[in-house]
Scaffold this motif. Structure first.
Motif, PDB file in Angstrom:
ATOM      1  N   ASP A 362       0.847  -1.194   0.000  1.00 33.44           N
ATOM      2  CA  ASP A 362       0.000   0.000   0.000  1.00 33.44           C
ATOM      3  C   ASP A 362       0.882   1.243   0.000  1.00 33.44           C
ATOM      4  O   ASP A 362       1.574   1.541   0.983  1.00 33.44           O
ATOM      5  CB  ASP A 362      -0.904  -0.007   1.232  1.00 33.44           C
ATOM      6  CG  ASP A 362      -1.939   1.106   1.199  1.00 33.44           C
ATOM      7  OD1 ASP A 362      -1.881   1.946   0.274  1.00 33.44           O
ATOM      8  OD2 ASP A 362      -2.796   1.144   2.090  1.00 33.44           O
ATOM      9  N   TRP A 363       0.858   1.980  -1.108  1.00 28.15           N
ATOM     10  CA  TRP A 363       1.660   3.200  -1.245  1.00 28.15           C
ATOM     11  C   TRP A 363       0.803   4.458  -1.173  1.00 28.15           C
ATOM     12  O   TRP A 363       1.280   5.555  -1.496  1.00 28.15           O
ATOM     13  CB  TRP A 363       2.421   3.170  -2.574  1.00 28.15           C
ATOM     14  CG  TRP A 363       3.605   2.256  -2.536  1.00 28.15           C
ATOM     15  CD1 TRP A 363       3.627   0.918  -2.766  1.00 28.15           C
ATOM     16  CD2 TRP A 363       4.945   2.630  -2.209  1.00 28.15           C
ATOM     17  NE1 TRP A 363       4.889   0.427  -2.612  1.00 28.15           N
ATOM     18  CE2 TRP A 363       5.727   1.458  -2.277  1.00 28.15           C
ATOM     19  CE3 TRP A 363       5.562   3.842  -1.875  1.00 28.15           C
ATOM     20  CZ2 TRP A 363       7.095   1.463  -2.020  1.00 28.15           C
ATOM     21  CZ3 TRP A 363       6.924   3.850  -1.632  1.00 28.15           C
ATOM     22  CH2 TRP A 363       7.675   2.668  -1.696  1.00 28.15           C
ATOM     23  N   ARG A 364      -0.442   4.317  -0.720  1.00 26.40           N
ATOM     24  CA  ARG A 364      -1.335   5.481  -0.718  1.00 26.40           C
ATOM     25  C   ARG A 364      -0.882   6.563   0.239  1.00 26.40           C
ATOM     26  O   ARG A 364      -1.221   7.737   0.055  1.00 26.40           O
ATOM     27  CB  ARG A 364      -2.753   5.036  -0.382  1.00 26.40           C
ATOM     28  CG  ARG A 364      -3.429   4.262  -1.511  1.00 26.40           C
ATOM     29  CD  ARG A 364      -4.772   3.711  -1.095  1.00 26.40           C
ATOM     30  NE  ARG A 364      -4.635   2.703  -0.029  1.00 26.40           N
ATOM     31  CZ  ARG A 364      -5.656   2.069   0.518  1.00 26.40           C
ATOM     32  NH1 ARG A 364      -6.899   2.344   0.128  1.00 26.40           N
ATOM     33  NH2 ARG A 364      -5.455   1.165   1.472  1.00 26.40           N
ATOM     34  N   GLY A 365      -0.101   6.228   1.253  1.00 29.99           N
ATOM     35  CA  GLY A 365       0.342   7.233   2.203  1.00 29.99           C
ATOM     36  C   GLY A 365       1.629   7.940   1.812  1.00 29.99           C
ATOM     37  O   GLY A 365       2.053   8.877   2.498  1.00 29.99           O
ATOM     38  N   ALA A 366       2.241   7.525   0.728  1.00 29.49           N
ATOM     39  CA  ALA A 366       3.505   8.153   0.309  1.00 29.49           C
ATOM     40  C   ALA A 366       3.246   9.501  -0.336  1.00 29.49           C
ATOM     41  O   ALA A 366       2.161   9.781  -0.857  1.00 29.49           O
ATOM     42  CB  ALA A 366       4.239   7.245  -0.666  1.00 29.49           C
ATOM     43  N   GLY A 367       4.262  10.344  -0.307  1.00 27.07           N
ATOM     44  CA  GLY A 367       4.173  11.618  -1.013  1.00 27.07           C
ATOM     45  C   GLY A 367       4.306  11.411  -2.507  1.00 27.07           C
ATOM     46  O   GLY A 367       4.576  10.303  -2.973  1.00 27.07           O
ATOM     47  N   PRO A 368       4.113  12.460  -3.299  1.00 26.28           N
ATOM     48  CA  PRO A 368       4.249  12.347  -4.754  1.00 26.28           C
ATOM     49  C   PRO A 368       5.653  11.844  -5.124  1.00 26.28           C
ATOM     50  O   PRO A 368       6.642  12.244  -4.520  1.00 26.28           O
ATOM     51  CB  PRO A 368       4.028  13.772  -5.248  1.00 26.28           C
ATOM     52  CG  PRO A 368       3.286  14.453  -4.154  1.00 26.28           C
ATOM     53  CD  PRO A 368       3.764  13.833  -2.879  1.00 26.28           C
ATOM     54  N   ILE A 369       5.713  10.957  -6.094  1.00 25.83           N
ATOM     55  CA  ILE A 369       6.982  10.383  -6.527  1.00 25.83           C
ATOM     56  C   ILE A 369       7.270  10.808  -7.961  1.00 25.83           C
ATOM     57  O   ILE A 369       6.428  10.659  -8.854  1.00 25.83           O
ATOM     58  CB  ILE A 369       6.968   8.852  -6.396  1.00 25.83           C
ATOM     59  CG1 ILE A 369       6.868   8.468  -4.915  1.00 25.83           C
ATOM     60  CG2 ILE A 369       8.223   8.230  -7.026  1.00 25.83           C
ATOM     61  CD1 ILE A 369       6.749   6.984  -4.661  1.00 25.83           C
ATOM     62  N   VAL A 370       8.448  11.355  -8.139  1.00 27.58           N
ATOM     63  CA  VAL A 370       8.907  11.814  -9.452  1.00 27.58           C
ATOM     64  C   VAL A 370       9.955  10.829  -9.959  1.00 27.58           C
ATOM     65  O   VAL A 370      10.876  10.468  -9.225  1.00 27.58           O
ATOM     66  CB  VAL A 370       9.504  13.230  -9.373  1.00 27.58           C
ATOM     67  CG1 VAL A 370      10.071  13.662 -10.731  1.00 27.58           C
ATOM     68  CG2 VAL A 370       8.451  14.227  -8.892  1.00 27.58           C
ATOM     69  N   ARG A 371       9.798  10.394 -11.202  1.00 25.93           N
ATOM     70  CA  ARG A 371      10.833   9.550 -11.807  1.00 25.93           C
ATOM     71  C   ARG A 371      11.640  10.381 -12.778  1.00 25.93           C
ATOM     72  O   ARG A 371      11.081  11.108 -13.619  1.00 25.93           O
ATOM     73  CB  ARG A 371      10.228   8.360 -12.547  1.00 25.93           C
ATOM     74  CG  ARG A 371      11.307   7.387 -13.048  1.00 25.93           C
ATOM     75  CD  ARG A 371      10.745   6.263 -13.868  1.00 25.93           C
ATOM     76  NE  ARG A 371      10.275   6.728 -15.167  1.00 25.93           N
ATOM     77  CZ  ARG A 371       9.659   5.946 -16.049  1.00 25.93           C
ATOM     78  NH1 ARG A 371       9.423   4.694 -15.756  1.00 25.93           N
ATOM     79  NH2 ARG A 371       9.261   6.446 -17.213  1.00 25.93           N
ATOM     80  N   LEU A 372      12.945  10.261 -12.662  1.00 23.71           N
ATOM     81  CA  LEU A 372      13.865  10.930 -13.580  1.00 23.71           C
ATOM     82  C   LEU A 372      14.616   9.908 -14.409  1.00 23.71           C
ATOM     83  O   LEU A 372      14.997   8.847 -13.911  1.00 23.71           O
ATOM     84  CB  LEU A 372      14.895  11.764 -12.812  1.00 23.71           C
ATOM     85  CG  LEU A 372      14.405  12.857 -11.868  1.00 23.71           C
ATOM     86  CD1 LEU A 372      15.610  13.527 -11.209  1.00 23.71           C
ATOM     87  CD2 LEU A 372      13.556  13.883 -12.610  1.00 23.71           C
ATOM     88  N   HIS A 373      14.805  10.223 -15.659  1.00 25.40           N
ATOM     89  CA  HIS A 373      15.848   9.545 -16.422  1.00 25.40           C
ATOM     90  C   HIS A 373      16.935  10.584 -16.668  1.00 25.40           C
ATOM     91  O   HIS A 373      16.698  11.602 -17.320  1.00 25.40           O
ATOM     92  CB  HIS A 373      15.350   9.008 -17.765  1.00 25.40           C
ATOM     93  CG  HIS A 373      16.456   8.387 -18.559  1.00 25.40           C
ATOM     94  ND1 HIS A 373      16.997   8.983 -19.678  1.00 25.40           N
ATOM     95  CD2 HIS A 373      17.172   7.256 -18.349  1.00 25.40           C
ATOM     96  CE1 HIS A 373      17.984   8.232 -20.144  1.00 25.40           C
ATOM     97  NE2 HIS A 373      18.108   7.178 -19.355  1.00 25.40           N
ATOM     98  N   VAL A 374      18.098  10.340 -16.101  1.00 27.23           N
ATOM     99  CA  VAL A 374      19.212  11.280 -16.214  1.00 27.23           C
ATOM    100  C   VAL A 374      19.995  10.939 -17.468  1.00 27.23           C
ATOM    101  O   VAL A 374      20.543   9.835 -17.600  1.00 27.23           O
ATOM    102  CB  VAL A 374      20.100  11.219 -14.959  1.00 27.23           C
ATOM    103  CG1 VAL A 374      21.266  12.192 -15.096  1.00 27.23           C
ATOM    104  CG2 VAL A 374      19.272  11.549 -13.725  1.00 27.23           C
TER     105      VAL A 374
END
Length: 398
Positions: A362-374
């Motif tokens: 359950d990841w509903r309590g996590a903050g917004p997650i940003v994915r980067l491709h560097v």
């Protein structure tokens, strides 16, 4: 002047002329692009012999079964993966779905890790389960896989490291588990690209890659690959031939060209991404950074044991920020393109919804997650861009 009775007429000369590729002198560094649907044989006996042998041998008999340009790429991928043979598919997703079609039948059971590529879940929901194959998802780290095995389990499918958060599982242990139950182990190796990770050498039977990503490296071609051990090969070959799966020789050439610089590009992606990851880890607005090469990553010990490096992918969780603010952060970046793919030369950013991509945690309590491709840009410029974006969030009070 009267025409020589033995000389073909113009239309015939145009059709028959210029078809020989034999030339004197040197040879090209790269194999030619062979655009062909039809293969010609010296006799009906040769044609019939090729047809008899083509189910077990790689022969150029018809374009739908591959061509010399594609064969050259297959050889490179087989060498990268340490496998027996490779088949090429129009997309990475097509490669993944073919694995399920080749090795499963109605009534069978498949185990799939919770961290797989989201479109694969759509295939499970819209085709695989309606077709009569039962699917169970297990935790991304593989900790509950044994309890999910059944007498009907025929395939265990993992993505390692996982999509979005790069969870790692103990692949040799999963291979032992699968084989002890008479099942095959398949691994999505797109992250590892055959350079940083080699599932077949760790016990898997089947390895899948989206060649769209790092193998191509230039964001201009779509392709998937499946490489297997010799024991697992025939069902894949048979099903692929039955469905007429083939790729364009031009696309095969582009991916083949991309592989020439794969090692050099990955080294730069890794170097740049680690600079960015360490910088992000020190920012107050960042709750955590997801990158298996970082010591604090949950699967770091497995990464050290099984992997030969990392790549340009990192994700991070923003702390005390709304989803709308996270979207504005990405919108405000000037050097990161907004896009869902990765593996090209360029840097990309997107906000990902992990809660909708996982069912075992359950990841509903996590903050917004940003994915980067560097990408291959100077990492100092990328850090400046990210700093500007984080600063803008703080100024808005989000």
């Amino acid at each position: 002047m009267p025409r020589d009775s033995h000389s073909p007429r113009l239309a015939t000369r145009l059709v028959k002329g210029g078809t020989s590729t034999v030339v004197n002198g040197g040879r090209a560094v790269n194999p030619p692009v062979v655009r062909a649907s039809t293969a010609l044989f010296e006799s009906m006996a040769d044609l019939n012999d090729a047809r008899r042998r083509r189910s077990s041998e790689r022969l150029f008999t018809y374009g739908a079964r591959g061509n010399p340009t594609g064969f050259a790429l297959e050889d490179v991928v087989s060498g990268l993966e340490g496998g027996y043979r490779t088949r090429l598919f129009p997309t990475g997703l097509a490669a993944m779905t073919m694995v399920f079609l080749a090795y499963l039948r109605p009534g069978d059971h498949a185990l799939i890790s919770d961290c797989v590529y989201q479109p694969l879940r759509h295939f499970v929901d819209t085709f695989l389960e309606p077709w009569g194959v039962h699917v169970t998802y297990f935790r991304a780290d593989g900790s509950d896989a044994a309890s999910c095995m059944t007498a009907r389990t025929r395939l265990v499918y993992v993505e390692c490291p996982g999509s979005l958060l790069y969870e790692l599982c103990d692949l040799p242990a999963l291979a032992e588990l699968a084989h002890s139950h008479g099942a095959l182990l398949a691994a999505d190796n797109t992250w590892g690209s055959g350079v940083q990770y080699q599932p077949l050498k760790l016990g898997a039977d089947i390895s899948i890659m989206a060649a769209t990503k790092y193998l191509s490296g230039h964001s201009d071609v779509m392709m998937g690959t499946v490489t297997t051990t010799e024991t697992a090969w025939q069902p894949l070959a048979t099903m692929s031939d039955a469905q007429g799966v083939a790729v364009s020789p031009d696309d095969a050439y582009l991916v083949l060209r991309g592989t020439r610089t794969l090692g050099a590009r990955l080294a730069l992606h890794e170097k740049h991404a680690l600079e960015v990851a360490h910088w992000l880890a020190a920012q107050p607005a960042v709750a955590r950074v997801f990158c298996p090469a970082l010591p604090e990553h949950p699967g770091h010990a497995l990464w050290q044991r099984d992997c030969a490096g990392t790549n340009g992918l990192i994700s991070f969780e923003l702390e005390d920020v709304s989803p709308e603010a996270a979207a504005r952060f990405v919108d405000g970046l000037s050097l990161f393109g907004i896009g869902a793919s990765w593996g090209g030369f360029e840097s990309l950013a997107t906000v990902v919804n992990v809660a909708s991509a996982r069912t075992r945690e359950d990841w509903r309590g996590a903050g917004p997650i940003v994915r980067l491709h560097v990408g291959l840009e100077d990492p100092r410029d990328l850090i400046d861009d990210l700093a500007h974006g984080l600063g803008a969030i703080n100024e808005r009070g989000d």
